[in-house]
Design a protein around this motif. Sequence first.
Motif, short mmCIF file in Angstrom:
data_model
loop_
_atom_site.label_atom_id
_atom_site.label_comp_id
_atom_site.label_asym_id
_atom_site.label_seq_id
_atom_site.Cartn_x
_atom_site.Cartn_y
_atom_site.Cartn_z
N ARG A 92 0.83 -1.20 0.00
CA ARG A 92 0.00 0.00 0.00
C ARG A 92 0.87 1.25 0.00
O ARG A 92 1.93 1.30 0.63
N ARG A 93 0.42 2.27 -0.72
CA ARG A 93 1.16 3.54 -0.76
C ARG A 93 0.71 4.42 0.41
O ARG A 93 -0.01 5.39 0.25
N ASP A 94 1.15 4.04 1.56
CA ASP A 94 0.80 4.75 2.78
C ASP A 94 2.09 5.17 3.47
O ASP A 94 2.97 4.33 3.72
N ALA A 95 2.20 6.44 3.80
CA ALA A 95 3.44 6.93 4.40
C ALA A 95 3.68 6.31 5.76
O ALA A 95 4.82 6.04 6.15
N ASN A 96 2.62 6.07 6.51
CA ASN A 96 2.75 5.49 7.85
C ASN A 96 2.24 4.05 7.82
O ASN A 96 1.08 3.78 8.07
N LYS A 97 3.13 3.13 7.49
CA LYS A 97 2.74 1.73 7.38
C LYS A 97 2.45 1.11 8.75
O LYS A 97 1.69 0.15 8.85
N TYR A 98 3.06 1.65 9.79
CA TYR A 98 2.77 1.14 11.13
C TYR A 98 1.32 1.41 11.50
O TYR A 98 0.64 0.55 12.08
N ARG A 99 0.84 2.61 11.15
CA ARG A 99 -0.56 2.93 11.40
C ARG A 99 -1.47 1.99 10.60
O ARG A 99 -2.47 1.49 11.12
N LYS A 100 -1.12 1.74 9.35
CA LYS A 100 -1.91 0.85 8.51
C LYS A 100 -1.95 -0.56 9.11
O LYS A 100 -3.01 -1.19 9.18
N LEU A 101 -0.80 -1.05 9.58
CA LEU A 101 -0.74 -2.38 10.17
C LEU A 101 -1.58 -2.44 11.44
O LEU A 101 -2.27 -3.44 11.70
N ALA A 102 -1.55 -1.37 12.22
CA ALA A 102 -2.33 -1.35 13.46
C ALA A 102 -3.82 -1.45 13.17
O ALA A 102 -4.55 -2.23 13.81
N TRP A 103 -4.31 -0.68 12.19
CA TRP A 103 -5.73 -0.72 11.87
C TRP A 103 -6.14 -2.03 11.21
O TRP A 103 -7.25 -2.52 11.42
N VAL A 104 -5.26 -2.61 10.41
CA VAL A 104 -5.55 -3.92 9.82
C VAL A 104 -5.67 -4.97 10.93
O VAL A 104 -6.57 -5.84 10.90
N THR A 105 -4.81 -4.88 11.94
CA THR A 105 -4.88 -5.82 13.06
C THR A 105 -6.16 -5.61 13.86
O THR A 105 -6.78 -6.58 14.33
N VAL A 106 -6.59 -4.36 14.01
CA VAL A 106 -7.88 -4.08 14.66
C VAL A 106 -9.01 -4.76 13.90
O VAL A 106 -9.87 -5.42 14.49
N PHE A 107 -9.02 -4.58 12.59
CA PHE A 107 -10.08 -5.15 11.75
C PHE A 107 -10.12 -6.67 11.87
O PHE A 107 -11.19 -7.26 12.04
N LEU A 108 -8.96 -7.30 11.81
CA LEU A 108 -8.92 -8.77 11.86
C LEU A 108 -9.26 -9.28 13.27
O LEU A 108 -9.85 -10.35 13.41
N THR A 109 -8.90 -8.52 14.29
CA THR A 109 -9.26 -8.92 15.65
C THR A 109 -10.77 -8.83 15.84
O THR A 109 -11.38 -9.70 16.48
N LEU A 110 -11.40 -7.79 15.28
CA LEU A 110 -12.85 -7.69 15.33
C LEU A 110 -13.50 -8.88 14.61
O LEU A 110 -14.46 -9.48 15.13
N ASP A 111 -12.97 -9.23 13.45
CA ASP A 111 -13.48 -10.39 12.72
C ASP A 111 -13.30 -11.67 13.53
O ASP A 111 -14.19 -12.54 13.56
N LEU A 112 -12.16 -11.79 14.20
CA LEU A 112 -11.89 -12.98 15.01
C LEU A 112 -12.87 -13.09 16.17
O LEU A 112 -13.34 -14.19 16.51
N ILE A 113 -13.21 -11.95 16.79
CA ILE A 113 -14.17 -11.96 17.89
C ILE A 113 -15.54 -12.42 17.39
O ILE A 113 -16.23 -13.22 18.04
N MET A 114 -15.94 -11.92 16.23
CA MET A 114 -17.22 -12.34 15.67
C MET A 114 -17.21 -13.82 15.30
O MET A 114 -18.19 -14.53 15.52
N PHE A 115 -16.10 -14.29 14.76
CA PHE A 115 -16.01 -15.72 14.42
C PHE A 115 -15.96 -16.56 15.69
O PHE A 115 -16.46 -17.69 15.71
N GLY A 116 -15.37 -16.02 16.76
CA GLY A 116 -15.40 -16.72 18.03
C GLY A 116 -16.82 -16.87 18.54
O GLY A 116 -17.20 -17.91 19.10
N GLY A 117 -17.64 -15.80 18.36
CA GLY A 117 -19.05 -15.90 18.71
C GLY A 117 -19.76 -16.95 17.87
O GLY A 117 -20.58 -17.72 18.39
N PHE A 118 -19.44 -17.00 16.58
CA PHE A 118 -20.01 -18.01 15.70
C PHE A 118 -19.62 -19.42 16.17
O PHE A 118 -20.45 -20.35 16.17
N THR A 119 -18.37 -19.57 16.58
CA THR A 119 -17.90 -20.86 17.09
C THR A 119 -18.69 -21.29 18.31
O THR A 119 -19.11 -22.45 18.44
N ARG A 120 -18.91 -20.36 19.23
CA ARG A 120 -19.64 -20.67 20.45
C ARG A 120 -21.11 -20.96 20.14
O ARG A 120 -21.70 -21.90 20.67
#
Length: 381
Positions: free
Chosen positions: A25-53
């Motif tokens: 990605r052409r983003d000057a702050n790749k650390y910020r991009k990685l942080a938000w991508v991790t937020v998004f995937l963690t949210l997805d993981l929580i929802m999938f954890g709910g689906f698992t339960r």
Amino acid sequence: MLYVLELGLIGLAIAVLPLTWVLIRRDANKYRKLAWVTVFLTLDLIMFGGFTRLTDSGLGCPDWPGCYGTSSPFAAHPEIHAAQTLLPSGPVTFMKAWIEMVHRYFAMAVGVLIIALMVLAWVKRKELKQSPWLATGLFFLVCLQGAFGAWTVTMKLQPVIVTTHLLLALTLLGSLVWLACRQMPPGMVAADPAATRWRWAALAGLGLLVFQIALGGWVSTNYAVLACTDFPTCQGQWIPPMDFGHGFKLWRELGRTAGGEIIPMDALVAIHWVHRTFAVMVVLYLGWLATRLRRHAMLRRPALFLFALLFVQFATGLSNIVFQWPLLNAVAHNGGAAVMLLLLVMLNYRIIAAGRLARQTPVPTPDRAAAPLAGAPTGSA
């Protein structure tokens, strides 16, 4: 323990995809991009954890971290087939095993991303101009979360363990959001002294939401959603017979009292009724808070999202009762709670950041020497 290495490689392979996306990605702050991508995937993981339960897949593989000592249900085919043949509707089936293992694979991938955030925080600490200890704390938090994931399986879905596992996941999400917010460009937050008066109110809203999520997790892990199948009354009464002692006894087996007997229906009614009643208080408070915070320009968008989400969350919660707990609605209800937490963490961060900037911004003072005296002539005769 070759299969543990195989599991690690699977998690790494999944994590490579978002890491590669961040790099290209052409983003000057790749650390910020990685942080938000991790937020998004963690949210997805929580929802999938709910689906698992919600699909009763938590024991789809009754050991940890693999499945019958292997890295995938493919390799555990004989054991799963034997268990499914013995109990076709039991906790172990091929579908449930795959749901459980996919959840574990993605949890490992999120762990890899958090390790990447921690390493980069230390390597780029001078460039980022912030302490790397928050990212380091996230690493220890995800390790603790993994331990509770293991105990969830080995302790056979004990409600207090599963609920704690959920709360730790949400703590991880909130901490990741805070880390990502710290990477926002300066223009995203403005000095606003007036916003700081809502600091404690926003923090109280976050606390109320966390407590309500804990109550919701207790309802879900005790399978008490259908203890009340009418609304707004419960079992035809505003205050039905309830057993709070057994319902809120924390250390006990799933479906059992602390003494080992089958948990009575009145205990499940108490769990459901408390969650439902407290939800009214939370909705009223957060609705009031959102209407106040939207008056500040930098808080308007997340406040409006929060206000809208309150209605969605109420609707999904009500539909769980009216439509007898449909899977899609139940997963949406779990996800809505996580998004509300995300928004409240963002609001709290922006309020605190606005106050900090206001204290750092010097207050301009009039230059009395240069200012003309009132009533004095300003031009030549």
